[in-house]
Design an enzyme around this catalytic site. Structure first.
Site, PDB file in Angstrom:
ATOM      1  CG  HIS A  55      -1.946  -1.071   1.181  1.00 22.57           C
ATOM      2  ND1 HIS A  55      -3.073  -1.033   1.938  1.00 22.57           N
ATOM      3  CD2 HIS A  55      -2.011  -2.208   0.461  1.00 22.57           C
ATOM      4  CE1 HIS A  55      -3.794  -2.103   1.678  1.00 22.57           C
ATOM      5  NE2 HIS A  55      -3.162  -2.840   0.794  1.00 22.57           N
ATOM      6  CD  GLU A  57      -1.629   4.353   3.326  1.00 24.78           C
ATOM      7  OE1 GLU A  57      -2.615   4.256   4.052  1.00 24.78           O
ATOM      8  OE2 GLU A  57      -1.502   3.711   2.276  1.00 24.78           O
ATOM      9  CG  LEU A 203     -18.641  -5.222 -26.313  1.00 23.59           C
ATOM     10  CD1 LEU A 203     -19.635  -5.840 -25.322  1.00 23.59           C
ATOM     11  CD2 LEU A 203     -19.033  -3.772 -26.584  1.00 23.59           C
ATOM     12  CG  LEU A 302     -28.921  -3.732 -20.209  1.00 20.58           C
ATOM     13  CD1 LEU A 302     -29.706  -4.789 -19.423  1.00 20.58           C
ATOM     14  CD2 LEU A 302     -27.571  -4.300 -20.630  1.00 20.58           C
TER      15      LEU A 302
HETATM   16  N1  LIG Z   1     -25.780   4.972 -30.010  1.00 17.54           N
HETATM   17  C1  LIG Z   1     -25.468   4.258 -28.968  1.00 17.54           C
HETATM   18  O1  LIG Z   1     -24.814   4.725 -28.030  1.00 17.54           O
HETATM   19  C2  LIG Z   1     -25.889   2.806 -28.948  1.00 17.54           C
HETATM   20  C3  LIG Z   1     -25.311   1.962 -27.998  1.00 17.54           C
HETATM   21  C4  LIG Z   1     -25.711   0.633 -27.951  1.00 17.54           C
HETATM   22  C5  LIG Z   1     -26.670   0.181 -28.820  1.00 17.54           C
HETATM   23  N2  LIG Z   1     -27.208   1.005 -29.748  1.00 17.54           N
HETATM   24  C6  LIG Z   1     -28.252   0.505 -30.684  1.00 17.54           C
HETATM   25  O2  LIG Z   1     -29.343   0.079 -29.895  1.00 17.54           O
HETATM   26  C7  LIG Z   1     -29.984  -1.025 -30.533  1.00 17.54           C
HETATM   27  C8  LIG Z   1     -30.086  -2.195 -29.581  1.00 17.54           C
HETATM   28  O3  LIG Z   1     -30.755  -1.811 -28.410  1.00 17.54           O
HETATM   29  P1  LIG Z   1     -31.969  -2.665 -27.821  1.00 17.54           P
HETATM   30  O4  LIG Z   1     -32.681  -1.799 -26.840  1.00 17.54           O
HETATM   31  O5  LIG Z   1     -32.733  -3.253 -28.947  1.00 17.54           O
HETATM   32  O6  LIG Z   1     -31.234  -3.848 -27.101  1.00 17.54           O
HETATM   33  P2  LIG Z   1     -30.300  -3.926 -25.795  1.00 17.54           P
HETATM   34  O7  LIG Z   1     -30.722  -2.934 -24.786  1.00 17.54           O
HETATM   35  O8  LIG Z   1     -28.892  -3.965 -26.229  1.00 17.54           O
HETATM   36  O9  LIG Z   1     -30.674  -5.362 -25.311  1.00 17.54           O
HETATM   37  C9  LIG Z   1     -31.978  -5.570 -24.807  1.00 17.54           C
HETATM   38  C10 LIG Z   1     -32.187  -7.017 -24.539  1.00 17.54           C
HETATM   39  O10 LIG Z   1     -31.380  -7.405 -23.446  1.00 17.54           O
HETATM   40  C11 LIG Z   1     -31.977  -8.507 -22.847  1.00 17.54           C
HETATM   41  N3  LIG Z   1     -31.951  -8.400 -21.393  1.00 17.54           N
HETATM   42  C12 LIG Z   1     -31.487  -9.361 -20.552  1.00 17.54           C
HETATM   43  N4  LIG Z   1     -31.609  -8.980 -19.293  1.00 17.54           N
HETATM   44  C13 LIG Z   1     -32.172  -7.759 -19.308  1.00 17.54           C
HETATM   45  C14 LIG Z   1     -32.543  -6.883 -18.274  1.00 17.54           C
HETATM   46  N5  LIG Z   1     -32.370  -7.190 -16.984  1.00 17.54           N
HETATM   47  N6  LIG Z   1     -33.110  -5.726 -18.619  1.00 17.54           N
HETATM   48  C15 LIG Z   1     -33.297  -5.397 -19.925  1.00 17.54           C
HETATM   49  N7  LIG Z   1     -32.946  -6.194 -20.956  1.00 17.54           N
HETATM   50  C16 LIG Z   1     -32.397  -7.375 -20.633  1.00 17.54           C
HETATM   51  C17 LIG Z   1     -33.428  -8.572 -23.351  1.00 17.54           C
HETATM   52  O11 LIG Z   1     -33.518  -9.649 -24.256  1.00 17.54           O
HETATM   53  P3  LIG Z   1     -33.819 -11.117 -23.701  1.00 17.54           P
HETATM   54  O12 LIG Z   1     -35.111 -10.989 -22.942  1.00 17.54           O
HETATM   55  O13 LIG Z   1     -33.863 -11.986 -24.889  1.00 17.54           O
HETATM   56  O14 LIG Z   1     -32.671 -11.420 -22.829  1.00 17.54           O
HETATM   57  C18 LIG Z   1     -33.601  -7.294 -24.131  1.00 17.54           C
HETATM   58  O15 LIG Z   1     -34.414  -7.422 -25.248  1.00 17.54           O
HETATM   59  C19 LIG Z   1     -29.161  -1.347 -31.765  1.00 17.54           C
HETATM   60  O16 LIG Z   1     -29.739  -0.732 -32.878  1.00 17.54           O
HETATM   61  C20 LIG Z   1     -27.816  -0.713 -31.446  1.00 17.54           C
HETATM   62  O17 LIG Z   1     -27.127  -0.377 -32.641  1.00 17.54           O
HETATM   63  C21 LIG Z   1     -26.854   2.316 -29.817  1.00 17.54           C
END
Ligand SMILES: NC(=O)c1ccc[n+]([C@@H]2O[C@H](COP(=O)([O-])OP(=O)(O)OC[C@H]3O[C@@H](n4cnc5c(N)ncnc54)[C@H](OP(=O)(O)O)[C@@H]3O)[C@@H](O)[C@H]2O)c1
Length: 368
Positions: A55, A57, A203, A302
């Site tokens: 650490h 210190e 990622l 999500l």
């Molecule tokens: N511009 C940006 O910053 C950015 C960033 C990321 C994504 N995007 C775009 O966003 C789009 C994808 O977003 P999306 O909303 O369709 O999908 P998402 O948020 O990436 O994924 C949603 C899926 O996650 C699963 N999931 C599992 N556990 C969950 C929980 N506790 N809460 C919520 N969801 C959960 C669900 O499917 P299941 O029920 O099958 O598990 C849900 O349908 C794409 O077009 C991507 O290109 C844009």
């Protein structure tokens, strides 16, 4: 209690600056920096360099000790810092911030006081700076969950993907390189399976400059209730090199989770009645694995579940000078949201800066 002098504040500010050098290297431990000085003369400096390393210190022992975080009094991977401070005959310790860990929280300072060491808590802006430096450690120590930063790239009309689901790329190269730097210093990167399927991302952290070592790579985490993630995806394909966790629910088919595990992914089962509850369950499990910080990279569904769970600690939004239009183009956050403006999640701090062609807006929602 005695207050900090101007000289104390200079040395303490330096100790906090040194603490920042450990970022990305200390794992679940806090960032700590220390300076040993006698009046204006600096006798030594140190910081916590590596997880489980000596650490800060203990690295530098001398006269008056300036330390960014309360010294520990418990046996961990190294002996208690308080013992070393007393053994070195340090007469005075000036501290910037407390340690919220249950086994610390003032105990180290009590031990030092009992040994006749004068303790000065700096308070004010130095306390705030030192606490903000250690948000991941502090949240993890208090809640057992990682500190979560939501990263978004949004068009001027508030969209994160076109009506066809395309989002590559809303932000420019400079912004994306900055996001790679964030990945390299945080413990995990999180996306929903919707994003994993739409974008087939890796990622991993790929910033400019020297390549990121495999141990600095963040754990990739995909929320995927039904284990839909393909074993031919880039995420699963690289699971042997960079850790991949797939968070499923009890509804996932055994054959699908077995296939993911056979391909090298770790499978966690999140429990709970609804999406926000399963977010909390997953964060508890990730926290127990030592994940103290995470970059939540979407998508909207999500991210909305994280907001509803109250688990977004900071937002970093790249606002890009483009318009997408389209009634079904995607909003940045879905989920339930709030009913009234009075219930809005209000930022504690709100800053912006120019990055390439974009505006980077940072908002801190919670402070630990
Ligand atoms: N511009 C940006 O910053 C950015 C960033 C990321 C994504 N995007 C775009 O966003 C789009 C994808 O977003 P999306 O909303 O369709 O999908 P998402 O948020 O990436 O994924 C949603 C899926 O996650 C699963 N999931 C599992 N556990 C969950 C929980 N506790 N809460 C919520 N969801 C959960 C669900 O499917 P299941 O029920 O099958 O598990 C849900 O349908 C794409 O077009 C991507 O290109 C844009």
């Amino acid at each position: 209690m005695a207050s900090a002098t101007d000289t104390d504040r200079v040395h303490l500010r330096r100790a906090i600056e040194l603490a920042g050098r450990g970022r990305g290297h200390v794992g679940a431990n806090p960032l700590v920096g220390a300076v040993i000085a006698r009046d204006e003369i600096v006798l030594g400096e140190g910081w916590h360099e590596r997880f489980g390393g000596p650490h800060a210190e203990v690295n530098e022992i001398g006269a008056t000790l300036y330390v960014s975080l309360e010294p520990c009094c418990h046996e961990g991977k190294t002996p208690p810092c308080t013992d070393a401070i007393v053994a070195a005959g340090i007469a005075r310790v000036v501290v910037a911030s407390d340690d919220p860990t249950e086994k610390a929280s003032g105990r180290g300072l009590g031990i030092l006081r009992d040994e006749g060491v004068e303790i000065v808590m700096a308070g004010g802006d130095l306390d705030t700076t030192a606490r903000l430096l250690n948000q991941p450690f502090r949240k993890h120590a208090r809640t057992g969950r990682p500190w979560v930063v939501l990263k978004l790239a949004m068009s001027l009309d508030g969209k994160v993907a076109t009506q066809a689901g395309d989002s590559q790329w809303i932000s420019g190269e400079e912004s994306r390189l900055l996001a790679h730097r964030w990945r390299a210093v945080l413990d995990a990167v999180i996306v929903g399976v919707g994003t994993a399927v739409a974008d087939d991302p890796q990622l991993t952290a790929r910033p400019e400059g020297p390549p990121v070592t495999s141990e600095q790579q963040p754990r990739r985490v995909v929320f995927d209730s039904l284990a839909r993630l393909s074993t031919t995806s880039r995420l699963v394909g690289s699971a042997a090199e960079v850790p991949l966790t797939v968070v499923v629910s009890r509804a996932a088919a055994r054959a699908d989770t077995d296939a993911l595990e056979a391909a090298g992914a770790q499978v966690l089962v999140a429990t709970g009645e609804n999406e926000p509850a399963r977010v909390c369950s997953a964060l508890d499990q990730l926290g127990a694995m030592g994940v103290t910080s995470a970059l939540l990279e979407g998508g909207p569904r999500l991210a909305g579940a994280f907001l509803d769970a109250g688990e977004i600690d900071e937002v970093r939004l790249f606002l890009a000078p483009i318009l997408l239009g389209g009634r079904t183009a995607r909003d940045p956050l879905e989920g339930q949201g709030v009913e009234l403006i009075a219930e809005a999640h209000r930022a504690l701090s709100f800053d912006w800066e120019r990055v390439g062609d974009e505006l980077l807006i940072s908002a801190r929602l919670r402070e630990w």
